[in-house]
Design an enzyme around this catalytic site. Structure first.
Site, PDB file in Angstrom:
ATOM      1  N   ARG A  42      25.514  93.685  36.984  1.00 21.53           N
ATOM      2  CA  ARG A  42      26.383  92.645  37.557  1.00 21.53           C
ATOM      3  C   ARG A  42      26.224  91.313  36.826  1.00 21.53           C
ATOM      4  O   ARG A  42      27.212  90.651  36.512  1.00 21.53           O
ATOM      5  CB  ARG A  42      26.095  92.499  39.055  1.00 21.53           C
ATOM      6  N   ARG A  51      33.347  91.950  52.503  1.00 15.41           N
ATOM      7  CA  ARG A  51      32.891  90.789  53.293  1.00 15.41           C
ATOM      8  C   ARG A  51      32.842  89.536  52.422  1.00 15.41           C
ATOM      9  O   ARG A  51      33.316  88.460  52.808  1.00 15.41           O
ATOM     10  CB  ARG A  51      31.495  91.086  53.855  1.00 15.41           C
ATOM     11  N   ARG A  52      32.251  89.682  51.236  1.00 18.56           N
ATOM     12  CA  ARG A  52      32.159  88.529  50.341  1.00 18.56           C
ATOM     13  C   ARG A  52      33.552  88.117  49.862  1.00 18.56           C
ATOM     14  O   ARG A  52      33.862  86.932  49.786  1.00 18.56           O
ATOM     15  CB  ARG A  52      31.258  88.850  49.141  1.00 18.56           C
ATOM     16  N   LYS A  93      20.447  96.497  55.419  1.00 18.63           N
ATOM     17  CA  LYS A  93      21.913  96.399  55.495  1.00 18.63           C
ATOM     18  C   LYS A  93      22.603  97.706  55.081  1.00 18.63           C
ATOM     19  O   LYS A  93      23.774  97.896  55.377  1.00 18.63           O
ATOM     20  CB  LYS A  93      22.440  95.217  54.680  1.00 18.63           C
ATOM     21  N   ASP A  94      21.865  98.611  54.421  1.00 22.84           N
ATOM     22  CA  ASP A  94      22.450  99.911  54.047  1.00 22.84           C
ATOM     23  C   ASP A  94      22.316 100.953  55.159  1.00 22.84           C
ATOM     24  O   ASP A  94      22.863 102.050  55.047  1.00 22.84           O
ATOM     25  CB  ASP A  94      21.753 100.477  52.799  1.00 22.84           C
ATOM     26  N   ARG A 113      14.610 104.823  46.773  1.00 21.25           N
ATOM     27  CA  ARG A 113      15.629 104.975  45.731  1.00 21.25           C
ATOM     28  C   ARG A 113      15.009 104.589  44.396  1.00 21.25           C
ATOM     29  O   ARG A 113      13.956 103.955  44.331  1.00 21.25           O
ATOM     30  CB  ARG A 113      16.825 104.063  46.026  1.00 21.25           C
ATOM     31  N   THR A 125      32.397  90.907  42.885  1.00 19.19           N
ATOM     32  CA  THR A 125      31.589  91.367  44.010  1.00 19.19           C
ATOM     33  C   THR A 125      32.089  92.737  44.450  1.00 19.19           C
ATOM     34  O   THR A 125      33.282  93.013  44.370  1.00 19.19           O
ATOM     35  CB  THR A 125      31.628  90.403  45.216  1.00 19.19           C
ATOM     36  N   SER A 181      31.740  93.705  47.548  1.00 23.82           N
ATOM     37  CA  SER A 181      31.732  93.617  49.009  1.00 23.82           C
ATOM     38  C   SER A 181      33.012  93.017  49.572  1.00 23.82           C
ATOM     39  O   SER A 181      33.347  91.865  49.275  1.00 23.82           O
ATOM     40  CB  SER A 181      30.538  92.745  49.427  1.00 23.82           C
ATOM     41  N   CYS A 196      29.054  99.407  56.775  1.00 24.66           N
ATOM     42  CA  CYS A 196      28.602  98.338  55.878  1.00 24.66           C
ATOM     43  C   CYS A 196      29.617  98.059  54.776  1.00 24.66           C
ATOM     44  O   CYS A 196      29.450  97.140  53.993  1.00 24.66           O
ATOM     45  CB  CYS A 196      27.228  98.644  55.293  1.00 24.66           C
ATOM     46  N   SER A 212      16.364 102.663  41.913  1.00 21.54           N
ATOM     47  CA  SER A 212      16.782 101.412  41.260  1.00 21.54           C
ATOM     48  C   SER A 212      15.592 100.457  41.132  1.00 21.54           C
ATOM     49  O   SER A 212      14.609 100.537  41.870  1.00 21.54           O
ATOM     50  CB  SER A 212      17.899 100.738  42.063  1.00 21.54           C
ATOM     51  N   ARG A 251      30.723  97.254  40.710  1.00 17.35           N
ATOM     52  CA  ARG A 251      29.564  98.008  41.209  1.00 17.35           C
ATOM     53  C   ARG A 251      28.462  97.908  40.170  1.00 17.35           C
ATOM     54  O   ARG A 251      28.666  97.403  39.097  1.00 17.35           O
ATOM     55  CB  ARG A 251      29.948  99.492  41.409  1.00 17.35           C
ATOM     56  N   GLY A 252      27.300  98.433  40.530  1.00 19.72           N
ATOM     57  CA  GLY A 252      26.207  98.450  39.562  1.00 19.72           C
ATOM     58  C   GLY A 252      24.995  97.699  40.063  1.00 19.72           C
ATOM     59  O   GLY A 252      25.053  96.998  41.072  1.00 19.72           O
ATOM     60  N   ASN A 253      23.892  97.850  39.320  1.00 19.75           N
ATOM     61  CA  ASN A 253      22.660  97.187  39.716  1.00 19.75           C
ATOM     62  C   ASN A 253      22.692  95.705  39.320  1.00 19.75           C
ATOM     63  O   ASN A 253      23.688  95.214  38.772  1.00 19.75           O
ATOM     64  CB  ASN A 253      21.449  97.912  39.118  1.00 19.75           C
TER      65      ASN A 253
END
Length: 323
Positions: free
Chosen positions: A157, A129-130, A81-82, A11, A125, A127, A248, A13, A151-153
């Site tokens: 964030r 999960r978080r 994790k992706d 990717r 976040t 996520s 995920c 990023s 969202r975002g890199n």
């Protein structure tokens, strides 16, 4: 004659390029062959929707996998994790290198730790999960926080905190370490408070099954980078995720670690959590077994824990069970 470069799909990023660059160096050391990075844009990179809305699992890997199958790249590097838990027959997970720190971290204004955040603090976040675990922890400690989906890199964030839009954000420690930004962390969140995503901190090196690069059986060569302890741990974690039939983007945390008696590693412990996004309900369990020596033994640990969690009502906390 210069040797033909091996093509590594990644990717675009900053984080993906950093971790792919580290793998490229390792493969060059291993083979003596030059390795060139081939940048590929994935749907997850271009969509601005939240991960849960665009399907979560696989949105960052599909384009890379298509490039592998078409022979446009020789191998690809993913954040494990992706990676969807089902492995396509035409591709092989050739190596899982030694894992970085799997924990989540807090980056908060004024150097604050989580427990020091002000009343009503806005914590960002992307996520579920978080969110589930942050909200559960806050409830348990009589704190009032608001979790804000973002969202975002990494830059984007952290920028939400620097601009004052948010009081804090939660990110993966591994990503910050890989891009050299760990000095911005204000707290490493204990896994007792915040179980990471299954596979967090680990990389996956994937290639087409049977693929040879100028007579080099690539999967066998890349397998030299595999770390057996990391592979066993992430296999157990991903088996838990698969048996919960969760993607995920589901609010599932899982972490396997090795338990030592003195210098001797005796057992593997697998912990799992599923929670409602507001943190009002959590199913959190663990299981321990002998250190797995095969893929099937590691997977069985995850399947066993998932069955216990489902029996305690985990399915009802995941909303729609995404495959």
């Amino acid at each position: 004659m210069t040797e033909k470069a091996l093509r590594l799909g990644t990717r675009r990023s900053k984080l993906a390029m950093a971790q792919s660059g580290q793998v490229a160096d390792a493969v060059h050391q291993l083979t003596g062959r030059p390795v060139e990075l081939v940048e590929i844009t994935t749907y997850g990179d271009t969509s601005r929707e939240h991960l849960a809305q665009i399907g979560g699992t696989g949105v960052f890997v599909a384009a890379l996998r298509e490039a592998l199958v078409r022979g446009e790249v020789d191998f690809a590097v993913h954040s494990l994790k992706d990676l969807p838990t089902a492995q396509p027959d035409e591709l092989v997970l050739a190596a899982v290198p030694a894992r970085e720190d799997p924990r989540d971290v807090l980056i908060a204004r004024d150097g604050l730790r989580f427990e020091e955040l002000p009343e009503g603090a806005r914590v960002g976040t992307g996520s579920p999960r978080r969110m589930a675990q942050l909200n559960a922890y806050a409830r348990g400690h009589r704190m009032a926080i608001e979790t804000v989906p973002i969202r975002g890199n990494i830059d984007t964030r952290i920028g939400f905190v620097r601009s004052g839009e948010l009081d804090a954000v939660v990110l993966a420690a591994a990503g910050l370490h890989r891009v050299g930004r760990s000095d911005e962390v204000t707290e490493y969140l204990s896994v007792d408070t915040m179980l990471p995503a299954p596979g967090q901190g680990a990389l996956a090196i994937e290639c087409a099954a049977g693929h040879e690069a100028d007579g080099l059986p690539l999967a066998a060569v890349l397998a030299e980078l595999d770390d057996p302890a990391t592979r066993a741990a992430v296999t157990a974690e991903r088996s838990l995720l698969a048996a919960l039939e969760a993607g995920c983007s589901a609010p599932v945390g899982g972490l396997a670690d090795l338990l030592a008696d003195g210098q001797v590693v005796k057992e593997m412990r697998l912990r799992g959590v599923v929670g409602s996004p507001d943190g009002s309900a959590l199913v959190q369990l663990s299981t321990t077994g002998p250190v797995p020596t095969t893929h099937d033994e590691a997977a069985a640990l995850g399947t066993e824990l998932a069955a216990e969690m489902l029996a305690k009502g985990a399915a009802g906390l995941m909303g729609e069970r995404a495959l």
